[in-house]
Motif scaffolding. Structure first.
Motif, short mmCIF file in Angstrom:
data_model
loop_
_atom_site.label_atom_id
_atom_site.label_comp_id
_atom_site.label_asym_id
_atom_site.label_seq_id
_atom_site.Cartn_x
_atom_site.Cartn_y
_atom_site.Cartn_z
N GLY A 179 -27.23 -32.29 5.49
CA GLY A 179 -28.45 -31.60 4.51
C GLY A 179 -27.80 -30.45 3.95
O GLY A 179 -28.36 -30.08 2.86
N ARG A 180 -26.95 -29.70 4.62
CA ARG A 180 -26.20 -28.40 3.73
C ARG A 180 -25.50 -28.71 2.54
O ARG A 180 -25.45 -27.78 1.72
CB ARG A 180 -25.41 -27.55 4.76
N MET A 181 -25.07 -30.15 2.54
CA MET A 181 -24.27 -30.53 1.29
C MET A 181 -25.41 -30.36 0.08
O MET A 181 -24.87 -30.29 -1.09
CB MET A 181 -23.80 -31.85 1.47
N ARG A 182 -26.52 -30.63 0.26
CA ARG A 182 -27.59 -30.56 -0.95
C ARG A 182 -27.48 -29.32 -1.62
O ARG A 182 -27.77 -29.41 -2.84
CB ARG A 182 -28.97 -30.85 -0.21
N PHE A 183 -27.29 -28.19 -1.18
CA PHE A 183 -27.14 -26.85 -1.64
C PHE A 183 -25.70 -26.51 -1.83
O PHE A 183 -25.30 -25.46 -2.07
CB PHE A 183 -27.87 -26.04 -0.78
N ARG A 184 -24.81 -27.33 -1.85
CA ARG A 184 -23.25 -26.96 -2.38
C ARG A 184 -22.88 -28.07 -3.43
O ARG A 184 -23.56 -29.04 -3.78
CB ARG A 184 -22.45 -27.48 -1.07
N SER A 185 -21.95 -27.36 -4.19
CA SER A 185 -21.27 -27.94 -5.31
C SER A 185 -19.96 -28.13 -5.36
O SER A 185 -19.54 -27.15 -4.68
CB SER A 185 -21.93 -27.73 -6.61
N SER A 186 -19.27 -29.13 -5.77
CA SER A 186 -17.79 -29.19 -5.99
C SER A 186 -17.41 -29.67 -7.57
O SER A 186 -17.70 -30.56 -7.97
CB SER A 186 -17.29 -30.12 -5.01
N TYR A 187 -16.77 -28.47 -8.12
CA TYR A 187 -16.44 -28.75 -9.57
C TYR A 187 -17.70 -28.95 -10.10
O TYR A 187 -17.66 -29.68 -11.26
CB TYR A 187 -15.31 -29.52 -9.51
N GLY A 188 -18.83 -28.41 -9.94
CA GLY A 188 -20.16 -28.66 -10.56
C GLY A 188 -20.89 -30.13 -10.17
O GLY A 188 -21.91 -30.11 -10.62
N GLN A 189 -20.22 -30.82 -9.35
CA GLN A 189 -20.64 -31.98 -8.90
C GLN A 189 -21.52 -31.60 -7.46
O GLN A 189 -20.93 -31.29 -6.57
CB GLN A 189 -19.68 -32.99 -8.68
N ASN A 190 -22.85 -31.91 -7.57
CA ASN A 190 -23.63 -31.71 -6.21
C ASN A 190 -22.89 -32.54 -4.95
O ASN A 190 -22.56 -33.53 -5.02
CB ASN A 190 -24.98 -32.10 -6.47
N LEU A 191 -22.58 -31.81 -4.00
CA LEU A 191 -21.96 -32.16 -2.87
C LEU A 191 -22.50 -33.48 -2.16
O LEU A 191 -21.80 -34.48 -1.70
CB LEU A 191 -21.61 -31.36 -1.89
N LEU A 192 -23.78 -33.25 -1.96
CA LEU A 192 -24.68 -34.62 -1.26
C LEU A 192 -24.66 -35.71 -2.02
O LEU A 192 -24.29 -36.92 -1.64
CB LEU A 192 -25.84 -34.03 -1.01
N MET A 193 -24.84 -35.56 -3.35
CA MET A 193 -24.62 -36.48 -4.15
C MET A 193 -23.50 -37.19 -4.41
O MET A 193 -23.34 -38.42 -4.32
CB MET A 193 -25.09 -36.16 -5.79
N HIS A 194 -22.39 -36.49 -4.48
CA HIS A 194 -21.01 -37.02 -4.53
C HIS A 194 -20.67 -37.96 -3.16
O HIS A 194 -20.16 -38.73 -3.10
CB HIS A 194 -20.08 -35.78 -4.64
N SER A 195 -21.03 -37.32 -1.96
CA SER A 195 -20.92 -37.74 -0.76
C SER A 195 -21.50 -39.28 -0.39
O SER A 195 -21.12 -40.18 -0.04
CB SER A 195 -21.24 -36.86 0.39
#
Length: 519
Positions: free
Chosen positions: A323-339
């Motif tokens: 759930g915390r991934m929803r509020f994180r990003s990696s190189y501008g890409q949302n981390l939850l969407m990426h996962s």
């Protein structure tokens, strides 16, 4: 009278004593005679016993002598037998040695005859060799006279020519082998990857590090700032977010690298503005309440994500990290969407390969949990994620796939390379990640400089956003065969020394122009 009486008494006593002695002597003589008789009897018995013992001992001695003599004769016979056997063996060995000596003598004579024959043949061969050497020298002198080169010079030229030809052919064969291997090895992989990408839908939204909070009017800015800025300082201290209040009409900018903090600050500001009571105590109360609600929202997002993906039995802490991934990003890409995208890609690819799609989807979802830890760690996100997954009882294959998706751990299970490939697919697709302009320009410049370092390269251009490198070479310094070799070497060097998304095509252009002017 008395005297006479005493004398008579004394005489009587003497007579009594004498008579007693006579009687005693007589008895004693009788006892002596009896004793002599008994002694003679005992002597005779002793002589008889002695004679008997003597005969018994003589019999025993005779038996023992007979036995010893028999044993001695037996030993003598056995010894004689062994001596005879040894003598027979010695005679046989002597006969064998004599036969071998006769055979050796015969063989020596034959060898001497063969040796004489070989010596004669060697002499003939030496004569022929001498004649051949003379003919060869004469032939070499004639060739040198005709060609105008010495034998060493001709040999050197021939070796160089063969060496260049062999290098060219080897390079061509190597390129053909590599191309053929790539075509065969990547045929199924390309098919699987294309099918996987086509079957997976992905969002292409890019998040920034700032959030704009819209206001109904600019008058509210003063309330948010507070007297001498105490309210804005309290908000920044409670949320860890920088508030930028500038001339932008009806807007306040929330700046922070952590999207979770920005969301807490945005919701807190919205409640404070709606309530109208803005002061440090109220700010701390609202921020704390908002933080608790966000934590509940994080848990809800994690639970909803694992339910939608069909993942069961996940630890609560891992669900919270999802759930915390929803509020994180990696190189501008949302981390939850990426996962989520990686999880779906992994499941599809694992199913195409006949592996366990559920296990692959689980590893794909959790591969970046090391980016959202509760506490800071010196470990990389891949190793930290593997450590967290192992801590909360995940499958060893999932733990290994998480730790190995950036080659920081040895891959021990089949799904590990699938996670790595799907992570790269999700991150490298067009529009997935934002690249800083300086980094982009530096990568383009590094590509061009790498090509310009080779001899004969005139110009180098990185085009198509760095996905193709065109190299222009001087026709006088680089041949057509060298162009193939140069293209191959530049591609290998880029692959070994640079990090880039997707693939880079290397094109070497060699052009020869003949220009004349008619006057």
């Amino acid at each position: 009278m008395e005297i006479i009486t005493y004398i008579i008494g004394g005489v009587g006593l003497v007579v009594g004593i004498i008579a007693g002695k006579f009687i005693f002597a007589k008895n004693t003589q009788q006892k002596i005679d009896e004793a002599e008789k008994q002694a003679q009897i005992l002597l005779k018995e002793a002589e008889l016993r002695a004679e008997t013992l003597k005969k018994e001992k003589e019999l025993e001695a005779e038996k023992k002598f007979v036995q010893l003599r028999a044993n001695h004769d037996k030993e003598v016979n056995e010894r004689n037998r062994k001596i005879n056997e040894v003598e027979n063996k010695i005679r046989q060995k002597e006969q064998s040695i004599n036969q071998k000596e006769s055979g050796l003598d015969k063989q020596i004579k034959e060898n001497e005859a063969i040796k004489d024959n070989l010596n004669r043949q060697i002499e003939v061969v030496n004569l022929k060799r001498t004649e051949l050497e003379k003919h060869q020298e004469e032939h070499i002198r004639r060739l040198e006279k005709i060609a105008g080169l010495t034998a060493d010079e001709a040999k050197t030229q021939l070796v160089e020519s063969l060496k260049q030809e062999a290098q060219t052919q080897a390079l061509a064969v190597q390129q053909e082998i590599i191309d053929d291997a790539k075509q065969k090895a990547n045929k199924e992989a390309r098919k699987i990857i294309i099918q996987t990408i086509q079957r997976t839908a992905a969002e292409q939204a890019i998040e920034n590090s700032i959030t704009v909070f819209n206001l109904e009017s600019d008058e509210i800015k003063g309330q948010i700032i507070g007297r001498e800025g105490r309210n804005i300082r309290a908000i920044e201290a409670a949320t860890g977010v920088d508030l930028i209040v500038d001339d932008t009409p009806e807007a306040i900018i929330l700046s922070s690298f952590d999207p979770l903090r920005r969301e807490i600050a945005r919701l807190s500001l919205q409640r404070l503005v709606t309530d109208g009571r803005i002061h440090p105590a109220r700010i701390e109360e609202v921020v704390e309440k908002t933080r608790r609600q966000i934590e509940e929202q994080v848990m809800e997002i994690g639970e909803r994500t694992v339910i939608e993906l069909g993942i069961h039995g996940l630890h609560k802490e891992l669900i919270r990290m999802v759930g915390r991934m929803r509020f994180r990003s990696s190189y501008g890409q949302n981390l939850l969407m990426h996962s989520r995208e990686t999880a779906n890609l992994c499941a599809t690819m694992a199913a195409e390969l006949g592996l366990n799609p559920k296990l692959a989807k689980r590893a794909g979802l959790l591969h970046d949990i090391g980016k959202v830890p509760d506490e800071e760690s010196e470990l990389s996100h891949a190793l930290l994620g593997a450590k967290l997954a192992e801590k909360y009882g995940e499958n060893p294959a999932v733990v290994n796939a998480i730790g190995a998706h950036h080659d920081e751990m040895e891959m021990q299970y089949v799904i590990a390379p699938i996670i790595q490939a799907c992570d790269a697919i999700s991150g490298a697709r067009p529009g997935a990640r934002r690249e800083i302009m300086q980094q982009y320009l530096q990568r383009i410049k590094d590509l061009e400089n790498l090509a310009m370092a080779y001899t004969g390269v005139e110009k180098a251009y990185a085009i198509q956003a760095g996905r193709e490198l065109r190299v222009i070479v001087e026709a006088e310094k680089v041949t057509d065969n060298d162009s193939d070799k140069l293209s191959f070497e530049i591609a290998q060097k880029i692959q070994n020394e640079m990090t880039f998304p997707g693939q880079i095509k290397v094109t070497v252009i060699r052009e020869k122009r003949a220009v004349n002017i008619a006057r």
